[in-house]
Design a protein around this motif. Structure first.
Motif, PDB file in Angstrom:
ATOM      1  N   ILE A 106       0.867  -1.183   0.000  1.00  9.06           N
ATOM      2  CA  ILE A 106       0.000   0.000   0.000  1.00  9.06           C
ATOM      3  C   ILE A 106       0.897   1.224   0.000  1.00  9.06           C
ATOM      4  CG2 ILE A 106      -1.865   1.202   1.181  1.00  9.06           C
ATOM      5  CD1 ILE A 106      -2.580  -1.408   2.551  1.00  9.06           C
ATOM      6  N   LEU A 107       0.650   2.139  -0.953  1.00  8.21           N
ATOM      7  CA  LEU A 107       1.465   3.348  -1.092  1.00  8.21           C
ATOM      8  C   LEU A 107       0.586   4.562  -0.821  1.00  8.21           C
ATOM      9  CD1 LEU A 107       4.180   4.637  -1.933  1.00  8.21           C
ATOM     10  CD2 LEU A 107       3.306   4.699  -4.268  1.00  8.21           C
TER      11      LEU A 107
ATOM     12  N   THR B 129      -8.279  -1.350  -4.776  1.00  7.36           N
ATOM     13  CA  THR B 129      -7.860  -2.044  -3.550  1.00  7.36           C
ATOM     14  C   THR B 129      -8.026  -3.551  -3.652  1.00  7.36           C
ATOM     15  OG1 THR B 129     -10.066  -1.754  -2.597  1.00  7.36           O
ATOM     16  CG2 THR B 129      -8.428  -0.040  -2.139  1.00  7.36           C
ATOM     17  N   SER B 130      -8.131  -4.060  -4.863  1.00 11.33           N
ATOM     18  CA  SER B 130      -8.291  -5.506  -5.042  1.00 11.33           C
ATOM     19  C   SER B 130      -6.939  -6.202  -4.924  1.00 11.33           C
ATOM     20  CB  SER B 130      -8.911  -5.798  -6.405  1.00 11.33           C
ATOM     21  OG  SER B 130      -9.014  -7.183  -6.625  1.00 11.33           O
ATOM     22  N   ILE B 131      -6.927  -7.353  -4.272  1.00 12.29           N
ATOM     23  CA  ILE B 131      -5.706  -8.157  -4.108  1.00 12.29           C
ATOM     24  C   ILE B 131      -5.668  -9.185  -5.231  1.00 12.29           C
ATOM     25  CG2 ILE B 131      -4.442  -9.712  -2.593  1.00 12.29           C
ATOM     26  CD1 ILE B 131      -5.839  -8.403  -0.249  1.00 12.29           C
ATOM     27  N   VAL B 132      -4.782  -8.985  -6.179  1.00  8.92           N
ATOM     28  CA  VAL B 132      -4.694  -9.855  -7.346  1.00  8.92           C
ATOM     29  C   VAL B 132      -3.232 -10.191  -7.578  1.00  8.92           C
ATOM     30  CG1 VAL B 132      -5.174 -10.134  -9.794  1.00  8.92           C
ATOM     31  CG2 VAL B 132      -6.741  -8.813  -8.372  1.00  8.92           C
ATOM     32  N   THR B 133      -2.931 -11.487  -7.664  1.00  8.21           N
ATOM     33  CA  THR B 133      -1.555 -11.919  -7.963  1.00  8.21           C
ATOM     34  C   THR B 133      -1.416 -12.503  -9.358  1.00  8.21           C
ATOM     35  OG1 THR B 133      -1.951 -14.116  -7.023  1.00  8.21           O
ATOM     36  CG2 THR B 133      -1.132 -12.400  -5.536  1.00  8.21           C
TER      37      THR B 133
ATOM     38  N   GLU C  66      -8.515   5.523   4.845  1.00  9.09           N
ATOM     39  CA  GLU C  66      -8.720   4.129   5.217  1.00  9.09           C
ATOM     40  C   GLU C  66      -8.727   3.271   3.962  1.00  9.09           C
ATOM     41  OE1 GLU C  66     -12.141   3.551   7.574  1.00  9.09           O
ATOM     42  OE2 GLU C  66     -11.382   4.676   9.313  1.00  9.09           O
ATOM     43  N   ILE C  67      -8.114   2.126   4.076  1.00 11.21           N
ATOM     44  CA  ILE C  67      -8.014   1.203   2.940  1.00 11.21           C
ATOM     45  C   ILE C  67      -8.689  -0.088   3.331  1.00 11.21           C
ATOM     46  CG2 ILE C  67      -6.478  -0.074   1.413  1.00 11.21           C
ATOM     47  CD1 ILE C  67      -5.051   2.867   3.250  1.00 11.21           C
ATOM     48  N   GLN C  68      -9.747  -0.427   2.613  1.00 13.27           N
ATOM     49  CA  GLN C  68     -10.442  -1.700   2.809  1.00 13.27           C
ATOM     50  C   GLN C  68     -10.048  -2.612   1.653  1.00 13.27           C
ATOM     51  OE1 GLN C  68     -12.726  -2.964   5.282  1.00 13.27           O
ATOM     52  NE2 GLN C  68     -12.124  -4.760   4.153  1.00 13.27           N
ATOM     53  N   LEU C  69      -9.206  -3.585   1.922  1.00 17.33           N
ATOM     54  CA  LEU C  69      -8.755  -4.496   0.874  1.00 17.33           C
ATOM     55  C   LEU C  69      -9.884  -5.451   0.509  1.00 17.33           C
ATOM     56  CD1 LEU C  69      -5.190  -5.340   2.197  1.00 17.33           C
ATOM     57  CD2 LEU C  69      -5.820  -3.668   0.482  1.00 17.33           C
TER      58      LEU C  69
ATOM     59  N   LEU D 159       3.731   0.442   2.831  1.00 17.09           N
ATOM     60  CA  LEU D 159       3.506  -0.637   3.791  1.00 17.09           C
ATOM     61  C   LEU D 159       3.363  -1.944   3.034  1.00 17.09           C
ATOM     62  CD1 LEU D 159       2.798  -1.812   6.610  1.00 17.09           C
ATOM     63  CD2 LEU D 159       0.409  -1.255   6.111  1.00 17.09           C
ATOM     64  N   GLU D 160       4.159  -2.949   3.436  1.00 16.91           N
ATOM     65  CA  GLU D 160       4.065  -4.280   2.851  1.00 16.91           C
ATOM     66  C   GLU D 160       3.454  -5.225   3.874  1.00 16.91           C
ATOM     67  OE1 GLU D 160       7.754  -5.717   1.436  1.00 16.91           O
ATOM     68  OE2 GLU D 160       7.841  -4.367  -0.300  1.00 16.91           O
ATOM     69  N   ILE D 161       2.437  -5.974   3.442  1.00 16.87           N
ATOM     70  CA  ILE D 161       1.764  -6.950   4.294  1.00 16.87           C
ATOM     71  C   ILE D 161       1.994  -8.316   3.677  1.00 16.87           C
ATOM     72  CG2 ILE D 161      -0.390  -7.528   5.464  1.00 16.87           C
ATOM     73  CD1 ILE D 161      -1.413  -4.741   4.594  1.00 16.87           C
ATOM     74  N   ARG D 162       2.468  -9.284   4.490  1.00 11.21           N
ATOM     75  CA  ARG D 162       2.791 -10.616   3.990  1.00 11.21           C
ATOM     76  C   ARG D 162       1.968 -11.653   4.747  1.00 11.21           C
ATOM     77  NH1 ARG D 162       7.841 -10.613   1.222  1.00 11.21           N
ATOM     78  NH2 ARG D 162       8.784  -8.527   1.261  1.00 11.21           N
ATOM     79  N   ASP D 163       1.332 -12.529   3.995  1.00  5.62           N
ATOM     80  CA  ASP D 163       0.562 -13.617   4.603  1.00  5.62           C
ATOM     81  C   ASP D 163       0.280 -14.651   3.533  1.00  5.62           C
ATOM     82  OD1 ASP D 163      -1.209 -15.220   6.181  1.00  5.62           O
ATOM     83  OD2 ASP D 163      -1.551 -13.446   7.419  1.00  5.62           O
TER      84      ASP D 163
END
Length: 702
Positions: free
Chosen positions: A417-418, A513-517, A482-485, A453-457
């Motif tokens: 998140i930037l 804010t979508s989590i896409v790999t 606020e960021i709602q992923l 901020l990097e979030i790892r899981d």
């Protein structure tokens, strides 16, 4: 009696002599001795014999030993061959007199050899030889370790090597004088060691190698490298300072072998490799520290010496201003004007009348609301000119966070998140999850500038359970978002085929804010063609009734090209977003191709619609007939017959323009605009079709 007595005495002596012959051996002793010297030198590849002679008994057993190992055993005058190990039969041979001969003697046969002679009943006899086998010394060379000698090192070694040869004696010489072991030189088996070499050890070194059959001398010149030392740096002409436009030269040198090279450094950059640096028409930018780097190219040793050149002139360019945050509480206003002699005086009159500086000046004040958007001016005064610069401080503005998703080497999902907000001074970003502050650790990593901020899981669901907040703050204010992923999803997609219908480009977008790999590009339809536009399997033309993945794209991709489509076939495409193994909702399905005919539900609809259509047509015809019939009855009354001409006239008059009396006796003016239109522009409404009435019988009364 006397004669008889003497005869008996003679018989007794003769009998003793005869009886002594059978026992003669018991009183003999074996003796063996070398024939020639016992130290034998031989050249490898030649024949050599260790010659012996023996006496004391006939046909004794002779045994030759190489050191302590028996190498040959034979009984003199025996018809049997000597017992020699198989690996030595090509080299060793026992002579009839017991001597040992070496045929093409190899180097490894240098050793001590012992001959033992044994005869039953007698004491054994032995003799010993020393055999030294040599090669002719050839191609002697000298080498050093390390490759070159440096003054001040612990040791320097010269060693000899040769193509072939056996050395019996070596002698080392320095400039023709023999070297003996002492505190400075150490002569070893194949080398000469110089302990603590100095520049006085520079010269010619020789080694003399000898053996009984050859003697060779090899030479090498050795140079001891040292330096740089005693550097000298001068300016010509020598002055305490220089004026803009002056010319001067700088010279630099030092002692050493080889002669040290010079490298001039100014402002962190190499500017010249000459020992003399010429500066003509100097500018203020050329003032400063000039460093002369003296380098020994062989040893890589370096020595440097610096000189400061002062070049006086008014400051160059314009003064510069900036504002920075101090502990996120105070504001530091800074002003600088580079160059100048003397340096310019700098101050901020709007902030303080008593504080000032020269060249580079900063002033720290407590942040307050009245500084938001306020322009602060730095006044720069120099004897030659005056100038100024301004800076405006501002609080953070609203911003939109950016989200990016990747997968690390451990297979964890990494959501970045930037948060960046424009402000002066640059704001510091703080992060929180819910009501708790986020700090760097195993799961969370905050960048050095705090904007990322990097979030790892591993589990995608762990990203969707919390709200993250980023706050951009400087001393003048703050902004937070606020960021709602959300999970993997597609917000929009499109399909663009090429003109031939053989290539299609699929594009898509994802929510911010979508989590896409990654993305799966799926297709439903016939198999793709090969590059030569043939079906991949000519025996079976496949048609998939469900979507299949044909491509996989990374999370950063936003388009995909599908090649070798059949223009005569129909395909359907969609994009499936993924977060590692978790799939999101597919995108809209996009169709390309001529079509596939009517589907089953469509056919059923048509079949059900035909009877309804027929019934509607029947009702419509009946309604029309009823209308006509009613109209007929309404117009049916007694009429006198009249001539056809009158009927025609009446009919014609009815369809013409209304009588002038109806319009007050005035005619409408003609439409001149319509008269100017071309025939194609004078369009009129087409007459509507009215079905003719049914034939009516007319009775004529006479």
């Amino acid at each position: 009696m006397t004669k008889l007595h003497e005869f008996e005495r003679l018989n007794a002596v003769f009998l003793c002599i005869l009886l002594s012959f059978p026992f003669q051996g018991s009183h003999c002793e074996l003796v063996v001795s070398p024939v020639g010297p016992t130290l034998v030198n031989a050249v490898a590849g030649n024949n050599v014999t260790l010659a012996v002679s023996f006496s004391g008994a006939p046909d004794p057993v002779v045994t030759w030993f190489m050191g302590d190992v028996s190498v040959a055993t034979w009984t003199i005058n025996s018809t049997f061959q000597a017992v020699i190990p198989e690996n030595r039969r090509n080299v060793l041979r026992v002579e009839p007199n017991g001597s040992l001969t070496f045929v093409n003697v190899p180097l490894e046969y240098s050793s001590n050899y012992t001959l033992e002679i044994i005869k039953s009943g007698l004491r054994k006899a032995s003799t010993t030889f020393t055999l030294n086998v040599f090669e002719i010394i050839r191609n002697v060379t000298l080498s050093t370790k390390p490759d070159f000698a440096v003054e001040g090192t612990d040791r320097f070694t010269l060693q000899h090597s040769m193509l072939q040869g056996v050395v019996e004696q070596q002698m080392w010489f320095f400039n023709g004088k023999e070297i003996k072991n002492n505190s400075h030189y150490l002569v070893e088996q194949k080398s000469l060691v110089i302990l603590g070499p100095t520049r006085s050890d520079t010269g010619q070194y020789s080694v003399l190698l000898t053996n009984p059959f050859s003697s060779v001398t090899a030479h090498m010149n050795v140079t001891l490298f040292y330096g740089p030392e005693k550097p000298v740096l001068e300016a010509n002409p020598a002055r305490p300072f220089y004026i803009l436009g002056d010319s001067l030269s700088l010279s630099c040198g030092a002692e050493g072998v080889p002669l040290p090279t010079v490298q001039w450094v100014f402002g962190g950059q190499n500017i010249s490799n000459s020992s003399i640096l010429n500066l003509t028409h100097v500018q203020t930018s050329q003032g400063g520290v000039y460093t002369c780097m003296l380098i020994n190219e062989k040893t890589k040793d370096q020595l440097q010496k610096s000189i400061i050149l002062n070049i006086y002139e008014s400051p160059s360019g314009n003064p510069m201003c900036s504002v920075q945050s101090m502990s996120n509480i105070s504001l530091q206003y800074q002003c600088w004007w580079s160059g100048g002699a003397p340096q310019a005086k700098l101050f901020f009159p709007a902030l303080s009348n008593s504080s000032s500086g020269a060249g580079n000046f900063s002033l720290t004040v407590t942040a307050s609301d009245n500084l938001i958007g306020k322009t602060v001016t730095c006044m720069a005064e120099h004897p030659i000119e005056k100038n100024k610069c301004s800076v405006t401080a501002s609080s953070p503005v609203k911003f939109l966070p950016a989200v990016e998703t990747t997968v690390d080497s451990d297979g964890k999902i990494v959501v970045t998140i930037l948060c960046v907000s424009e402000a002066s001074p640059r704001p510091v970003v703080s992060w929180s999850k819910g009501s708790q502050a986020v700090t760097s650790g195993t799961k969370y990593q905050i960048s050095n500038n705090t904007t990322q901020l990097e979030i790892r899981d591993y589990n995608i669901s762990n990203f969707l359970q919390e709200n993250y907040t980023c706050t951009c703050r400087n001393p003048l204010g703050s902004q937070r978002r606020e960021i709602q992923l959300i999970g993997p999803s597609i917000s929009d997609s499109s399909l663009f085929p090429n003109q031939d219908g053989t290539i299609a480009t699929l594009t898509w977008e994802v929510p911010p804010t979508s989590i896409v790999t990654g993305f799966d590009i799926q297709m439903k339809g016939p198999d793709l063609l090969s590059k030569n536009h043939q079906q991949t399997d000519p025996q079976t033309k496949g048609r998939s009734k469900r979507f299949q993945t044909i491509q996989q794209k990374p999370g950063s991709a936003r388009s995909a090209d599908i090649f070798v489509l059949d223009p005569q076939s129909t395909y359907r495409f969609r994009v499936v977003p993924k977060a590692r193994m978790t799939e999101g909702e597919p995108s809209e399905v996009h169709r390309i191709g001529p079509g596939e005919g009517l589907s089953g539900p469509a056919i059923a609809g048509i079949a059900a619609g035909i009877p309804c259509s027929l019934l509607f047509l029947l009702l419509l015809v009946g309604f029309i007939y009823l209308c006509v019939y009613c109209h007929k009855n309404r117009s049916r009354q007694t009429k006198y017959p009249h001539s056809r001409a009158v009927e025609k006239a009446i009919t014609t008059q009815t369809g013409s323009t209304p009588h002038n009396l109806l319009t007050g006796g005035l005619k409408s003016p003609p439409d001149y605009n319509r008269l100017q239109l071309t025939p194609s522009e004078r369009s009129v409404a087409l007459p509507s079709f009215v079905p003719p009435p049914p034939p009516v019988r007319v009775a004529t009364i006479v």
